[in-house]
Design a protein around this motif. Sequence first.
Motif, PDB file in Angstrom:
ATOM      1  N   LEU A 143       0.827  -1.199   0.000  1.00 38.57           N
ATOM      2  CA  LEU A 143       0.000   0.000   0.000  1.00 38.57           C
ATOM      3  C   LEU A 143       0.865   1.254   0.000  1.00 38.57           C
ATOM      4  CD1 LEU A 143      -2.815   1.241   0.146  1.00 38.57           C
ATOM      5  CD2 LEU A 143      -2.702   1.070   2.634  1.00 38.57           C
ATOM      6  N   ALA A 144       1.919   1.224   0.829  1.00 37.23           N
ATOM      7  CA  ALA A 144       2.815   2.377   0.871  1.00 37.23           C
ATOM      8  C   ALA A 144       3.496   2.587  -0.475  1.00 37.23           C
ATOM      9  CB  ALA A 144       3.860   2.182   1.972  1.00 37.23           C
ATOM     10  N   ALA A 145       3.908   1.465  -1.105  1.00 30.33           N
ATOM     11  CA  ALA A 145       4.546   1.572  -2.419  1.00 30.33           C
ATOM     12  C   ALA A 145       3.574   2.119  -3.454  1.00 30.33           C
ATOM     13  CB  ALA A 145       5.073   0.201  -2.849  1.00 30.33           C
ATOM     14  N   ALA A 146       2.309   1.643  -3.373  1.00 25.76           N
ATOM     15  CA  ALA A 146       1.308   2.141  -4.317  1.00 25.76           C
ATOM     16  C   ALA A 146       1.059   3.634  -4.113  1.00 25.76           C
ATOM     17  CB  ALA A 146       0.011   1.358  -4.149  1.00 25.76           C
ATOM     18  N   LYS A 147       0.960   4.031  -2.849  1.00 25.56           N
ATOM     19  CA  LYS A 147       0.750   5.451  -2.572  1.00 25.56           C
ATOM     20  C   LYS A 147       1.944   6.280  -3.033  1.00 25.56           C
ATOM     21  CE  LYS A 147      -2.451   5.103   1.334  1.00 25.56           C
ATOM     22  NZ  LYS A 147      -2.666   5.398   2.764  1.00 25.56           N
ATOM     23  N   ALA A 148       3.145   5.732  -2.780  1.00 27.09           N
ATOM     24  CA  ALA A 148       4.342   6.454  -3.206  1.00 27.09           C
ATOM     25  C   ALA A 148       4.379   6.587  -4.724  1.00 27.09           C
ATOM     26  CB  ALA A 148       5.589   5.741  -2.697  1.00 27.09           C
ATOM     27  N   ALA A 149       4.016   5.479  -5.412  1.00 32.13           N
ATOM     28  CA  ALA A 149       4.004   5.530  -6.873  1.00 32.13           C
ATOM     29  C   ALA A 149       2.957   6.517  -7.374  1.00 32.13           C
ATOM     30  CB  ALA A 149       3.727   4.133  -7.427  1.00 32.13           C
ATOM     31  N   GLU A 150       1.790   6.507  -6.702  1.00 34.77           N
ATOM     32  CA  GLU A 150       0.733   7.440  -7.097  1.00 34.77           C
ATOM     33  C   GLU A 150       1.165   8.877  -6.872  1.00 34.77           C
ATOM     34  OE1 GLU A 150      -3.984   8.338  -6.031  1.00 34.77           O
ATOM     35  OE2 GLU A 150      -2.903   6.675  -5.092  1.00 34.77           O
ATOM     36  N   ALA A 151       1.799   9.106  -5.707  1.00 37.37           N
ATOM     37  CA  ALA A 151       2.274  10.465  -5.422  1.00 37.37           C
ATOM     38  C   ALA A 151       3.347  10.890  -6.414  1.00 37.37           C
ATOM     39  CB  ALA A 151       2.814  10.523  -3.994  1.00 37.37           C
ATOM     40  N   LYS A 152       4.216   9.928  -6.755  1.00 38.49           N
ATOM     41  CA  LYS A 152       5.273  10.250  -7.719  1.00 38.49           C
ATOM     42  C   LYS A 152       4.681  10.572  -9.079  1.00 38.49           C
ATOM     43  CE  LYS A 152       9.490   8.371  -9.785  1.00 38.49           C
ATOM     44  NZ  LYS A 152      10.395   7.193  -9.873  1.00 38.49           N
ATOM     45  N   GLU A 154       1.700  11.631  -9.655  1.00 37.35           N
ATOM     46  CA  GLU A 154       1.005  12.912  -9.570  1.00 37.35           C
ATOM     47  C   GLU A 154       1.992  14.072  -9.622  1.00 37.35           C
ATOM     48  OE1 GLU A 154      -2.150  15.216  -6.571  1.00 37.35           O
ATOM     49  OE2 GLU A 154      -1.503  13.150  -6.174  1.00 37.35           O
ATOM     50  N   ALA A 155       3.118  13.883  -8.897  1.00 37.74           N
ATOM     51  CA  ALA A 155       4.127  14.937  -8.916  1.00 37.74           C
ATOM     52  C   ALA A 155       4.718  15.113 -10.310  1.00 37.74           C
ATOM     53  CB  ALA A 155       5.230  14.610  -7.907  1.00 37.74           C
ATOM     54  N   GLU A 156       4.953  13.963 -10.964  1.00 37.18           N
ATOM     55  CA  GLU A 156       5.487  14.051 -12.321  1.00 37.18           C
ATOM     56  C   GLU A 156       4.488  14.700 -13.261  1.00 37.18           C
ATOM     57  OE1 GLU A 156       6.488  10.087 -13.340  1.00 37.18           O
ATOM     58  OE2 GLU A 156       8.397  10.091 -12.231  1.00 37.18           O
ATOM     59  N   GLU A 157       3.217  14.352 -13.035  1.00 39.15           N
ATOM     60  CA  GLU A 157       2.181  14.958 -13.875  1.00 39.15           C
ATOM     61  C   GLU A 157       2.117  16.465 -13.645  1.00 39.15           C
ATOM     62  OE1 GLU A 157      -0.739  15.145 -16.740  1.00 39.15           O
ATOM     63  OE2 GLU A 157       0.589  13.483 -16.210  1.00 39.15           O
ATOM     64  N   LYS A 158       2.221  16.835 -12.365  1.00 42.87           N
ATOM     65  CA  LYS A 158       2.202  18.269 -12.076  1.00 42.87           C
ATOM     66  C   LYS A 158       3.450  18.955 -12.628  1.00 42.87           C
ATOM     67  CE  LYS A 158      -0.647  18.151  -7.898  1.00 42.87           C
ATOM     68  NZ  LYS A 158      -0.694  18.387  -6.433  1.00 42.87           N
TER      69      LYS A 158
END
Length: 292
Positions: A143-152, A154-158
């Motif tokens: 879950l933490a890895a998924a959240k980290a990947a999602e945050a990454k 999102e950050a890359e998208e931003k």
Amino acid sequence: MSPQHDLPAAPRRVAKHRLSRRSLSRRTQLIGITAVLAAAAGTTAVGVASSATGPSTASTGLSPSQADALTAARVERRDLGSRDASRVDLTAEANRKARAQQAAKLRSARLAANATLTQRRALALAAAKAAAAKKAAAQARALAAAKAAEAKAEAEEKAKVKVVLPTTGYRLTARFGQAGGRWARNHTGLDFAAPLGTPVRSVMAGEVIQAAYAGAYGRQVKVRHADGTVTSYSHMSEFDVSVGDTVTAGQQVGAIGMTGNTTGPHVHFEVLPGGGDPIDPEPWLREHGVNP
């Protein structure tokens, strides 16, 4: 002695003989009764010796040696019975001890089996808890890895520069560098022809640095973006922003028009890196992910 003194003597002797006979009769009767009682009890009576008469007498007719042998046999039977009783008691005690030992062994075996079962259950419970904890930890890590990947992502998208095309429902009527009698020099941008009033959008986020009439370009809006690039939108029929406004990618800055030097409704779009000379907008747009 005179006859007067001799007469009473005879009765005394007769009395003595009578007493002796009575005593002998009573002894015989006593011996007989004893023999009967002994016979009823399963034993044999032995004659009673008299200290007065000397020799022993038995009503059963046994000699002294036979009586002694019978007495000895009776004593031996009693001793054998006592020994047999002792053996029975010892055997019963041994059996009791054996049963007690067997019961103790069974109790010990049951206790050992219960202890083993309890230990196995404890080990199984501990293993299940460890497996559950391991699974929970793995799920937490996933879950933490998924959240980290999602945050990454999102950050890359931003972090990505969002770029859109300047209008919709268009057709390209002129490209960069194209020559013609309509322009004083070769064409400096892309012409997106669309119906009058079609919204014109800023291709990227930025700040409006111009919103004014610009001669042959008609109504023109310029936007400076974060990297210093300036995009220009000309021939519009109206302004929807003012100088100093901050716009986002896709935000309307005006509308398709025919102001300035034009033969039909369109928006003349230019890209000026650093605000300098214009470059071909087509490859620049494609590099930013859009295909005009």
